[in-house]
Design an enzyme around this catalytic site. Sequence first.
Site, short mmCIF file in Angstrom:
data_model
loop_
_atom_site.label_atom_id
_atom_site.label_comp_id
_atom_site.label_asym_id
_atom_site.label_seq_id
_atom_site.Cartn_x
_atom_site.Cartn_y
_atom_site.Cartn_z
N PHE A 1 0.81 -1.22 0.00
CA PHE A 1 0.00 0.00 0.00
C PHE A 1 0.84 1.27 0.00
CE2 PHE A 1 -2.85 -3.24 1.78
CZ PHE A 1 -3.95 -3.06 0.96
N CYS B 1 -0.49 2.72 -10.85
CA CYS B 1 -1.48 1.81 -10.26
C CYS B 1 -2.95 2.15 -10.51
CB CYS B 1 -1.25 1.73 -8.76
SG CYS B 1 0.33 1.00 -8.36
N PHE C 1 4.42 12.10 -12.00
CA PHE C 1 2.98 12.05 -11.73
C PHE C 1 2.61 12.68 -10.40
CE2 PHE C 1 3.88 8.18 -9.32
CZ PHE C 1 2.84 8.11 -8.39
N1 LIG Z 1 4.62 1.53 -7.79
C1 LIG Z 1 3.75 1.55 -6.81
O1 LIG Z 1 3.51 2.57 -6.17
C2 LIG Z 1 3.03 0.30 -6.42
C3 LIG Z 1 2.36 0.27 -5.19
C4 LIG Z 1 1.72 -0.90 -4.83
C5 LIG Z 1 1.73 -1.99 -5.68
N2 LIG Z 1 2.37 -1.94 -6.87
C6 LIG Z 1 2.38 -3.16 -7.71
O2 LIG Z 1 3.62 -3.82 -7.50
C7 LIG Z 1 4.06 -4.46 -8.71
C8 LIG Z 1 5.43 -3.96 -9.09
O3 LIG Z 1 5.33 -2.57 -9.30
P1 LIG Z 1 6.61 -1.65 -9.44
O4 LIG Z 1 6.12 -0.26 -9.47
O5 LIG Z 1 7.64 -2.05 -8.46
O6 LIG Z 1 7.09 -2.10 -10.92
P2 LIG Z 1 8.53 -1.88 -11.57
O7 LIG Z 1 8.31 -1.92 -13.03
O8 LIG Z 1 9.18 -0.70 -10.96
O9 LIG Z 1 9.35 -3.16 -11.10
C9 LIG Z 1 9.08 -4.46 -11.55
C10 LIG Z 1 10.43 -5.14 -11.77
O10 LIG Z 1 10.20 -6.53 -12.01
C11 LIG Z 1 11.22 -6.96 -12.91
N3 LIG Z 1 10.80 -8.23 -13.49
C12 LIG Z 1 9.76 -8.48 -14.34
N4 LIG Z 1 9.70 -9.79 -14.60
C13 LIG Z 1 10.69 -10.39 -13.92
C14 LIG Z 1 11.12 -11.74 -13.79
N5 LIG Z 1 10.49 -12.73 -14.39
N6 LIG Z 1 12.21 -12.00 -13.02
C15 LIG Z 1 12.86 -10.99 -12.38
N7 LIG Z 1 12.49 -9.70 -12.46
C16 LIG Z 1 11.42 -9.41 -13.22
C17 LIG Z 1 11.35 -5.83 -13.89
O11 LIG Z 1 12.57 -5.85 -14.59
C18 LIG Z 1 11.20 -4.62 -12.97
O12 LIG Z 1 12.45 -4.12 -12.56
C19 LIG Z 1 2.98 -4.17 -9.74
O13 LIG Z 1 2.07 -5.23 -9.73
C20 LIG Z 1 2.31 -2.92 -9.20
O14 LIG Z 1 0.97 -2.82 -9.62
C21 LIG Z 1 3.04 -0.82 -7.25
#
Ligand SMILES: NC(=O)c1ccc[n+]([C@@H]2O[C@H](COP(=O)([O-])OP(=O)(O)OC[C@H]3O[C@@H](n4cnc5c(N)ncnc54)[C@H](O)[C@@H]3O)[C@@H](O)[C@H]2O)c1
EC number: 1.1.1.22
Length: 548
Positions: free
Chosen positions: A225, A339, A401
């Site tokens: 969150f 998100c 953003f």
């Molecule tokens: N950014 C936010 O504020 C936030 C908050 C809560 C939840 N989320 C959720 O968390 C998840 C991740 O979001 P994020 O913002 O950290 O994304 P991000 O794109 O910053 O990070 C994801 C990472 O996963 C890596 N990756 C993808 N497939 C892979 C694999 N098979 N093996 C190893 N690494 C792999 C990518 O290279 C990338 O660095 C999403 O589902 C998002 O909806 C994001």
Amino acid sequence: MVHRIGSENRSAPTQKGSASAILDLLLLYKGHPRPLLLHNTYTYRSIFSSFIFSPNSSLRVEKEERKMVKICCIGAGYVGGPTMAVIALKCPTIEVVVVDISVPRITAWNSDTLPIYEPGLDDVVKQCRGKNLFFSTEVEKHVHEADIVFVSVNTPTKTRGLGAGKAADLTYWESAARMIADVSKSDKIVVEKSTVPVKTAEAIEKILTHNSKGITFQILSNPEFLAEGTAIEDLFKPDRVLIGGRETPGGQKAIQALKDVYAHWVPEGNIITTNLWSAELSKLAANAFLAQRISSVNAMSALCEATGANVTQVAYAVGKDSRIGPKFLNASVGFGGSCFQKDILNLVYICECNGLPEVAEYWKQVIKINDYQKSRFVNRVVASMFNTVSNKKVAILGFAFKKDTGDTRETPAIDVCKGLMGDNAKLSIYDPQVQEDQIQRDLSMKKFDWDHPLHLQPMSPTSVKQQVSVSMDAYGATKDAHAVCILTEWDEFKTLDFQKIYDNMQKPAFVFDGRNVVNADKLREIGFIVYSIGKPLDAWLKDMPAVA
Ligand SMILES: NC(=O)c1ccc[n+]([C@@H]2O[C@H](COP(=O)([O-])OP(=O)(O)OC[C@H]3O[C@@H](n4cnc5c(N)ncnc54)[C@H](O)[C@@H]3O)[C@@H](O)[C@H]2O)c1
């Protein structure tokens, strides 16, 4: 002998489920008089592993030197990086390895310039990197060795095939799950950190158990969150930590094991446990509710402009009602971030798939109002400037953003800039945390393509370089401009020398404040024509129709 958790050289097969054993061990550790502070991080003895892997653990624990419990997080992004850094900081007895397929990302995590900007993050990483926090591209090795595997990979919106434009694309999640199944040789708790559609755990469970070789996997949902810009603060003092798991004894013990990790710093009352589906859905619901508040106040902002009401005053009066509360009631050019839109589209798709078109339609409106707000802003700019911005220099202040992040995913600035470019404007952009190549890439990319690992993002052949330049500061960006659009609420924009900016601009000089950060009255005194979202319009703007 150094006994590696989960490694092939362990001498006895697992006799009890890892969840149960982890629970036992964590409980034991909690009751133990600081057993792990005896040695440095790498060599101290942990009582953890013996209980997981040895049937005669009580005997073996006395004899063997062991490694600490190991967490591996797949995905070193905005969530995986900060979350794991805080777990490492708060749990010095746990080894945390964050792995990613992206070599540049991991290189950056291991350097002095971290791949993401987040207040306080540098400090946390510096305190534990190389001690009990590691960043690596050796994904399989660390998954294989881990007791708890968090999965925090991208879950973009599908761009093609069934559910395109709405459904979550679980390609990255599925490939992570298949890899976990392939490389695991010991029981593991697998934690969904990514935001996923409700019931994803069921699919993941099938992948893991289908491939398992007598290995037990417990799947937990532990949605994140945190809000970007305040991630470290949020992780240090979360409103709640949510853990969902199976309602079986194994599931409950896995929940307890993860709960005990968070219990190192989160008060027990703030750790909520639910079943898997409630946890998965709660994350989508929370984001939908938050975005809905923004769309609600933004819808009101349009009505305020039409009637002469002031949205700040209206929001204050509304927010004073304790049933409503004051947070998340700032009118703006629209919400962004990786998100809100993605999760609501996903929610809409799930509703449709479950035969609930009315519910789907209800949530769709949140996105529609957000899109309306962005195009309303663009129309206001163009209409105010004699119905054309063709070849006019428009300064864009802020591209991220929101403030205090360099994240541009789904930033409203993209749609506003594209709208102005559609009317042939020349844009001069400044953001304190966003680099030129990121801006150029964002403005060239198709919708939803941004939410893939960096090296897999498709590049559009269109170049926007002729229409877009990027400045090093606000004064450079605004020099000779006809108009200034403020699209991110960076604090530094509040204290700019607007007299100096005005003196260097074309006249009439316009300010379109998409975040209500400037003092409009003062700017009007200087000579600007000012538009502030949801505020009474000045005479110039009243005469110009701005139909969305
Ligand atoms: N950014 C936010 O504020 C936030 C908050 C809560 C939840 N989320 C959720 O968390 C998840 C991740 O979001 P994020 O913002 O950290 O994304 P991000 O794109 O910053 O990070 C994801 C990472 O996963 C890596 N990756 C993808 N497939 C892979 C694999 N098979 N093996 C190893 N690494 C792999 C990518 O290279 C990338 O660095 C999403 O589902 C998002 O909806 C994001």
